[in-house]
Design a protein around this motif. Structure first.
Motif, PDB file in Angstrom:
ATOM      1  N   ASP A 219       0.833  -1.209   0.000  1.00  0.00           N
ATOM      2  CA  ASP A 219       0.000   0.000   0.000  1.00  0.00           C
ATOM      3  C   ASP A 219       0.864   1.253   0.000  1.00  0.00           C
ATOM      4  O   ASP A 219       0.578   2.228  -0.722  1.00  0.00           O
ATOM      5  CB  ASP A 219      -0.933   0.004   1.208  1.00  0.00           C
ATOM      6  N   ASP A 223       0.810   4.153  -2.744  1.00  0.00           N
ATOM      7  CA  ASP A 223       0.324   5.479  -2.349  1.00  0.00           C
ATOM      8  C   ASP A 223       1.433   6.520  -2.258  1.00  0.00           C
ATOM      9  O   ASP A 223       1.160   7.720  -2.331  1.00  0.00           O
ATOM     10  CB  ASP A 223      -0.386   5.399  -0.985  1.00  0.00           C
ATOM     11  N   ALA A 227       2.591   6.830  -6.605  1.00  0.00           N
ATOM     12  CA  ALA A 227       1.724   7.994  -6.811  1.00  0.00           C
ATOM     13  C   ALA A 227       2.522   9.245  -7.173  1.00  0.00           C
ATOM     14  O   ALA A 227       2.043  10.097  -7.917  1.00  0.00           O
ATOM     15  CB  ALA A 227       0.890   8.247  -5.554  1.00  0.00           C
TER      16      ALA A 227
END
Length: 260
Positions: A219, A223, A227
């Motif tokens: 994750d 993220d 990202a």
């Protein structure tokens, strides 16, 4: 003492007065840097100090010897899977049983098992390989808080230097299965990822075993770095997440076998 001439270079007078020049292989000494004794003289002089044992040139020889020993010992190992994981996993921990299962399944799939040779998850994987009758390899490292190779290692090498040890992992493993671990395990994971990403090594499978434990890392990669464009989606995809030891071994096996 020399006096610089034009351009900051010593005057000819200084070169003449400053003494001799000596060369040893690629190294040149001049003036005040010329050693008072020769290399042979220092080698054969019993009265010399022993601090040279801790000097950088001697460390280079030690580093070279670790690579020679590693390559010579593992060159004929055959297909192998590297297993990473925490040294702090207790025998009663479910992760220990997971490591034993990974070691057993890897041997049954035709692999030797390579770990860091220490306790915890490493010991568990070596135990599984040992009990399955396979080759159980431990690549140990000199640390102040770990005591040698675990008893299930039947082919072990102890290293002084992390980088020499890491080279052996990468060179002789067809893939990596990663049990829950801490900084050392994360270091090994990201080392492997970086080498694959930069194409320093042929791509290989990297399987994280334990979805609950590793999900936060995936994750965060998505993220954070992904990202912000600091890595590509394919870099995250290099990591496979599973709870199934059989699947983990199968992923390595499938990748190691040439396609028809």
């Amino acid at each position: 003492m020399t006096h610089p001439g034009p351009g900051g270079q010593p005057d000819d007078e200084d070169l003449e007065a400053g003494g001799s020049e000596r060369r040893s292989g690629p190294v040149t000494w001049r003036r005040g840097r010329v050693p008072a004794t020769t290399t042979d003289q220092r080698l054969l002089d019993r009265r010399q100090p022993t601090d040279w044992l801790h000097a950088d040139p001697w460390r280079v020889m030690r580093i070279q010897s670790e690579f020679v020993e590693g390559f010579g010992t593992l060159a004929e190992l055959g297909p192998a899977v590297g297993v990473f994981g925490s040294a702090r996993v207790a025998p009663e921990d479910p992760d220990y049983a997971l490591g034993v299962e990974v070691g057993r399944l890897a041997v049954e799939a035709g692999f030797a098992v390579i770990t860091g040779g220490g306790p915890g998850a490493m010991e568990a994987a070596n135990k599984g390989a040992f009990e399955a009758g396979g080759t159980s390899v431990g690549l140990g490292i000199e640390l102040p808080f770990e005591a040698g190779l675990n008893p299930y290692v039947d082919l072990g090498i102890n290293f002084r230097y992390f980088f020499a040890r890491k080279t052996m992992f990468v060179k002789y493993s067809q893939g990596f299965i990663v049990l829950p671990g801490g900084y050392g395990t994360l270091d090994e994971v990201f080392e492997a990822l970086t080498l694959a990403q930069t194409r320093k090594v042929t791509d290989f499978p990297l399987v994280l075993l334990g979805k609950d434990y590793w999900r936060g890392l995936i994750d965060w990669l998505q993220d954070g770095p992904l990202a912000k464009g600091m890595i590509d989606a394919g870099d995250v995809a290099r990591l496979t997440l599973t709870d199934d030891p059989a699947e983990a071994v199968r992923l390595v096996q499938t990748h190691a076998e040439p396609s028809a």
